[in-house]
Design a protein around this motif. Structure first.
Motif, mmCIF file in Angstrom:
data_model
loop_
_atom_site.group_PDB
_atom_site.id
_atom_site.type_symbol
_atom_site.label_atom_id
_atom_site.label_comp_id
_atom_site.label_asym_id
_atom_site.label_seq_id
_atom_site.Cartn_x
_atom_site.Cartn_y
_atom_site.Cartn_z
ATOM 1 N N UNK A 30 0.819 -1.210 0.000
ATOM 2 C CA UNK A 30 0.000 0.000 0.000
ATOM 3 C C UNK A 30 0.861 1.272 0.000
ATOM 4 N N UNK A 31 2.019 1.216 0.650
ATOM 5 C CA UNK A 31 2.861 2.409 0.740
ATOM 6 C C UNK A 31 3.563 2.711 -0.585
ATOM 7 N N UNK A 32 4.092 1.664 -1.252
ATOM 8 C CA UNK A 32 4.792 1.860 -2.531
ATOM 9 C C UNK A 32 4.470 0.687 -3.455
ATOM 10 N N UNK A 33 3.300 0.712 -4.074
ATOM 11 C CA UNK A 33 2.862 -0.441 -4.871
ATOM 12 C C UNK A 33 3.695 -0.705 -6.116
ATOM 13 N N UNK A 34 4.321 0.321 -6.697
ATOM 14 C CA UNK A 34 5.048 0.160 -7.959
ATOM 15 C C UNK A 34 6.550 0.007 -7.786
ATOM 16 N N UNK A 35 7.043 0.105 -6.562
ATOM 17 C CA UNK A 35 8.478 0.007 -6.332
ATOM 18 C C UNK A 35 8.902 -1.435 -6.080
ATOM 19 N N UNK A 36 10.205 -1.663 -6.153
ATOM 20 C CA UNK A 36 10.747 -2.978 -5.849
ATOM 21 C C UNK A 36 10.764 -3.194 -4.340
ATOM 22 N N UNK A 37 10.735 -4.438 -3.878
ATOM 23 C CA UNK A 37 10.771 -4.688 -2.429
ATOM 24 C C UNK A 37 12.068 -4.206 -1.792
#
Length: 274
Positions: A41-48
């Protein structure tokens, strides 16, 4: 007509762009499966931020995913095997033998392409109930086999008809029976068509949600599409578990396609050069 350097460059750019667009959802699904629910939810499009397989371990503990996976593999594998065997034999008969009922029999298979099988859900439900196959994986196998044979016969018949009759005549001169001509001579020559049939029917059986929902009630007999529904909560959904399940469920399809992709492409384009 020879393509210019500029035209070739544009075609390569468009091809790579399309590949990126097609692969991005898969990359996003895999990366989301490695995140926590809050991180999604915080950064849906970023890498883990950290690489961890804890979500996959949690998935196997939260649901009987091993049962779901085995059920899907068994149903899809058996359906594809039966479809391929029966369709290949029917297509061989329709394309290499000429009787007065051959045209009517071929039209009988074509009718199966015109009528959606979901329209017959009530008769199918009553039939499976009378056969004692409710809450059984064989009910799904029989339905997928029956629904997959028409399109498979249509594809394979077209390929059998493109094979020279001289191959069959030469095999018969060497003493081959009907089955030996079919198995040893003609069947290896239609591998692209067989790959097309396998991939189409495997994807259909693997991804189907409708029939397992109707005919399967026991938790341990559910396939992946229906079994994954337990991860959707009434008030809250653990999206990391859901993406992990989707990743694992997509892997067999990706493996099957990679193994048969070359034959699949040849099957799709073979008719263009005849």
């Amino acid at each position: 007509m020879k393509m210019t350097v500029g035209g070739r460059a544009v075609s390569y750019v468009l091809a790579y762009l399309f590949a990126l667009i097609a692969l991005y959802p898969i990359v996003l699904m895999i990366s989301s499966s490695l995140k926590t629910n809050m991180e999604i939810f915080a950064s849906p499009l970023s890498l883990p931020k950290t690489f961890s397989l804890d979500t996959y371990k949690k998935l196997w503990e939260a649901v009987p995913f091993a049962d779901f996976l085995w059920n899907s593999v068994f149903v899809s594998g058996m359906s594809v095997m039966l479809i391929t065997v029966f369709s290949a034999m029917a297509a061989f008969y329709l394309s290499r033998f000429s009787f007065k009922w051959t045209g009517g029999l071929y039209f009988f298979f074509i009718i199966g392409l015109m009528i959606p099988i979901k329209l017959g859900i009530v008769p199918l439900f009553l039939l499976m109930k009378n056969l004692g196959l409710m809450n059984s994986l064989w009910s799904l196998i029989l339905i997928y086999t029956a629904s997959g044979i028409p399109i498979s016969v249509f594809i394979l018949t077209g390929f059998f008809r493109t094979l020279p009759i001289e191959l069959e005549e030469a095999a018969r001169i060497d003493g081959c029976s009907h089955f030996q001509v079919f198995w040893r001579v003609l069947l290896p020559l239609i591998r692209p068509a067989l790959a097309t049939v396998i991939i189409i029917n495997f994807i259909h059986a693997w991804n189907d949600f409708f029939f397992p929902l109707i005919f399967i009630q026991e938790e341990t007999l559910k396939t992946i599409p229906v079994g994954m529904m337990v991860l959707f909560g009434e008030y809250e959904t653990d999206w990391s578990l859901l993406f992990a399940g989707l990743t694992l469920s997509a892997l067999p399809m990706i493996v099957v396609f990679l193994m048969a992709s070359r034959q699949f492409m040849e099957g799709l384009t073979a008719g263009a050069v005849k």
